[in-house]
Design an enzyme around this catalytic site. Sequence first.
Site, PDB file in Angstrom:
ATOM      1  N   PHE A  60     -13.377  -3.752   1.310  1.00 65.75           N
ATOM      2  CA  PHE A  60     -12.204  -3.627   2.182  1.00 65.75           C
ATOM      3  C   PHE A  60     -12.074  -2.246   2.828  1.00 65.75           C
ATOM      4  O   PHE A  60     -11.124  -1.997   3.570  1.00 65.75           O
ATOM      5  CB  PHE A  60     -10.919  -3.968   1.399  1.00 65.75           C
ATOM      6  CG  PHE A  60     -10.686  -3.138   0.155  1.00 65.75           C
ATOM      7  CD1 PHE A  60     -10.100  -1.879   0.230  1.00 65.75           C
ATOM      8  CD2 PHE A  60     -11.040  -3.629  -1.100  1.00 65.75           C
ATOM      9  CE1 PHE A  60      -9.883  -1.117  -0.910  1.00 65.75           C
ATOM     10  CE2 PHE A  60     -10.817  -2.867  -2.251  1.00 65.75           C
ATOM     11  CZ  PHE A  60     -10.234  -1.609  -2.149  1.00 65.75           C
ATOM     12  N   ARG A  88       4.506   5.092  -9.108  1.00 63.32           N
ATOM     13  CA  ARG A  88       3.650   3.895  -9.202  1.00 63.32           C
ATOM     14  C   ARG A  88       4.478   2.701  -9.668  1.00 63.32           C
ATOM     15  O   ARG A  88       4.293   1.576  -9.192  1.00 63.32           O
ATOM     16  CB  ARG A  88       2.487   4.139 -10.172  1.00 63.32           C
ATOM     17  CG  ARG A  88       1.481   5.168  -9.716  1.00 63.32           C
ATOM     18  CD  ARG A  88       0.647   4.764  -8.530  1.00 63.32           C
ATOM     19  NE  ARG A  88      -0.130   3.566  -8.745  1.00 63.32           N
ATOM     20  CZ  ARG A  88      -1.108   3.144  -7.929  1.00 63.32           C
ATOM     21  NH1 ARG A  88      -1.429   3.852  -6.837  1.00 63.32           N
ATOM     22  NH2 ARG A  88      -1.743   2.038  -8.157  1.00 63.32           N
ATOM     23  N   THR A  94      -0.431  -3.438  -6.430  1.00 61.66           N
ATOM     24  CA  THR A  94      -1.106  -3.348  -5.126  1.00 61.66           C
ATOM     25  C   THR A  94      -0.857  -4.593  -4.278  1.00 61.66           C
ATOM     26  O   THR A  94      -0.613  -4.503  -3.076  1.00 61.66           O
ATOM     27  CB  THR A  94      -2.624  -3.157  -5.346  1.00 61.66           C
ATOM     28  OG1 THR A  94      -2.824  -2.043  -6.225  1.00 61.66           O
ATOM     29  CG2 THR A  94      -3.344  -2.914  -4.037  1.00 61.66           C
ATOM     30  N   ARG A 105       6.957  -2.658  -3.011  1.00 61.39           N
ATOM     31  CA  ARG A 105       5.976  -3.605  -2.457  1.00 61.39           C
ATOM     32  C   ARG A 105       6.470  -5.040  -2.543  1.00 61.39           C
ATOM     33  O   ARG A 105       6.181  -5.856  -1.656  1.00 61.39           O
ATOM     34  CB  ARG A 105       4.637  -3.424  -3.167  1.00 61.39           C
ATOM     35  CG  ARG A 105       3.901  -2.178  -2.658  1.00 61.39           C
ATOM     36  CD  ARG A 105       2.728  -1.815  -3.514  1.00 61.39           C
ATOM     37  NE  ARG A 105       1.807  -0.880  -2.838  1.00 61.39           N
ATOM     38  CZ  ARG A 105       0.800  -0.286  -3.449  1.00 61.39           C
ATOM     39  NH1 ARG A 105       0.565  -0.506  -4.735  1.00 61.39           N
ATOM     40  NH2 ARG A 105       0.013   0.540  -2.778  1.00 61.39           N
ATOM     41  N   ASN A 115       0.667  -3.302   2.395  1.00 62.62           N
ATOM     42  CA  ASN A 115       1.575  -3.255   1.241  1.00 62.62           C
ATOM     43  C   ASN A 115       2.559  -2.085   1.291  1.00 62.62           C
ATOM     44  O   ASN A 115       3.098  -1.665   0.276  1.00 62.62           O
ATOM     45  CB  ASN A 115       0.774  -3.287  -0.063  1.00 62.62           C
ATOM     46  CG  ASN A 115      -0.214  -2.139  -0.156  1.00 62.62           C
ATOM     47  OD1 ASN A 115      -0.210  -1.237   0.678  1.00 62.62           O
ATOM     48  ND2 ASN A 115      -1.053  -2.167  -1.177  1.00 62.62           N
ATOM     49  N   HIS A 118       1.723   3.971  -0.113  1.00 61.97           N
ATOM     50  CA  HIS A 118       0.665   4.537  -0.957  1.00 61.97           C
ATOM     51  C   HIS A 118       1.320   5.489  -1.944  1.00 61.97           C
ATOM     52  O   HIS A 118       2.279   6.170  -1.602  1.00 61.97           O
ATOM     53  CB  HIS A 118      -0.344   5.339  -0.115  1.00 61.97           C
ATOM     54  CG  HIS A 118      -1.230   6.209  -0.961  1.00 61.97           C
ATOM     55  ND1 HIS A 118      -2.370   5.733  -1.562  1.00 61.97           N
ATOM     56  CD2 HIS A 118      -1.098   7.515  -1.360  1.00 61.97           C
ATOM     57  CE1 HIS A 118      -2.926   6.700  -2.281  1.00 61.97           C
ATOM     58  NE2 HIS A 118      -2.172   7.790  -2.169  1.00 61.97           N
ATOM     59  N   GLU A 129      -4.437  15.028  -2.949  1.00 60.22           N
ATOM     60  CA  GLU A 129      -3.837  14.331  -1.794  1.00 60.22           C
ATOM     61  C   GLU A 129      -2.767  15.179  -1.108  1.00 60.22           C
ATOM     62  O   GLU A 129      -2.630  15.147   0.124  1.00 60.22           O
ATOM     63  CB  GLU A 129      -3.259  12.987  -2.253  1.00 60.22           C
ATOM     64  CG  GLU A 129      -4.355  12.010  -2.692  1.00 60.22           C
ATOM     65  CD  GLU A 129      -3.835  10.671  -3.150  1.00 60.22           C
ATOM     66  OE1 GLU A 129      -4.671   9.799  -3.484  1.00 60.22           O
ATOM     67  OE2 GLU A 129      -2.604  10.446  -3.178  1.00 60.22           O
TER      68      GLU A 129
HETATM   69  N1  UDP Z   1      -6.680  -2.892  -0.631  1.00 60.33           N
HETATM   70  C1  UDP Z   1      -7.059  -3.992   0.106  1.00 60.33           C
HETATM   71  N2  UDP Z   1      -7.695  -5.028  -0.537  1.00 60.33           N
HETATM   72  C2  UDP Z   1      -7.953  -5.010  -1.860  1.00 60.33           C
HETATM   73  C3  UDP Z   1      -7.564  -3.897  -2.616  1.00 60.33           C
HETATM   74  C4  UDP Z   1      -6.924  -2.849  -1.969  1.00 60.33           C
HETATM   75  O1  UDP Z   1      -6.851  -4.039   1.308  1.00 60.33           O
HETATM   76  O2  UDP Z   1      -8.522  -5.984  -2.391  1.00 60.33           O
HETATM   77  C5  UDP Z   1      -6.012  -1.777   0.051  1.00 60.33           C
HETATM   78  C6  UDP Z   1      -4.513  -1.735  -0.232  1.00 60.33           C
HETATM   79  O3  UDP Z   1      -3.852  -1.345   0.955  1.00 60.33           O
HETATM   80  C7  UDP Z   1      -4.389  -0.662  -1.293  1.00 60.33           C
HETATM   81  C8  UDP Z   1      -5.508   0.301  -0.868  1.00 60.33           C
HETATM   82  O4  UDP Z   1      -6.547  -0.543  -0.406  1.00 60.33           O
HETATM   83  O5  UDP Z   1      -3.108  -0.078  -1.298  1.00 60.33           O
HETATM   84  C9  UDP Z   1      -6.041   1.186  -1.952  1.00 60.33           C
HETATM   85  O6  UDP Z   1      -6.429   0.371  -3.046  1.00 60.33           O
HETATM   86  P1  UDP Z   1      -6.041   0.793  -4.533  1.00 60.33           P
HETATM   87  O7  UDP Z   1      -6.822  -0.088  -5.438  1.00 60.33           O
HETATM   88  O8  UDP Z   1      -6.181   2.264  -4.695  1.00 60.33           O
HETATM   89  O9  UDP Z   1      -4.496   0.341  -4.638  1.00 60.33           O
HETATM   90  P2  UDP Z   1      -3.157   1.200  -4.733  1.00 60.33           P
HETATM   91  O10 UDP Z   1      -3.494   2.460  -5.490  1.00 60.33           O
HETATM   92  O11 UDP Z   1      -2.707   1.480  -3.338  1.00 60.33           O
HETATM   93  O12 UDP Z   1      -2.193   0.321  -5.468  1.00 60.33           O
HETATM   94 MG    MG Z   2      -4.985   3.854  -5.197  1.00 64.40          MG
END
Ligand code: UDP
Ligand code: MG
Length: 136
Positions: A60, A88, A94, A105, A115, A118, A129
């Site tokens: 992705f 978080r 996510t 979310r 979503n 971040h 970051e």
């Molecule tokens: N994401 C996505 N598809 C997936 C997993 C993640 O589009 O299967 C995107 C989503 O926007 C997510 C970002 O990639 O917020 C970063 O992924 P991460 O696993 O770090 O999730 P987060 O930390 O944002 O919960």
């Molecule tokens: Mg992340």
Amino acid sequence: MSNLEQTLSIIKPDAVERNLDEKIKSIFLTHGFKILKEKKIKLEKSDAEKFYKVHETKPFYNDLCEYLSSGPVVVMVLEKEEAVSSNRKLMGATDPKKAEEGTIRKQFGISIDKNSVHGSDSVDNAKIEIDFFFKN
Ligand code: UDP
Ligand code: MG
């Protein structure tokens, strides 16, 4: 024991586009976060690629970087006790479909990619970051 932390939060393009930024900021304030720094910016795709480099091998990754650079985002430094884990928890899972009731979310996320927010996932990554967006 006091454990004041800072974390990086981004209100993503899907939420800014729906004018949810003030509402999401008010949720952070209600939950005791201070917004120490804030800016609304439009990222270049190359900025998004750097920011999400940890995900570069994921299927992705390209869509994610296209999306994060598709419109304005609001980037903030949030401060609170245990800010990283607290944010978080407030963000939720996510995938908005799997996020708990009351999380950002769950309330605002459209899909796993759109979503709405971040949040840094560790204190070390929060420092990296925050520097990425706010180091002069
Ligand atoms: N994401 C996505 N598809 C997936 C997993 C993640 O589009 O299967 C995107 C989503 O926007 C997510 C970002 O990639 O917020 C970063 O992924 P991460 O696993 O770090 O999730 P987060 O930390 O944002 O919960
Ligand atoms: Mg992340």
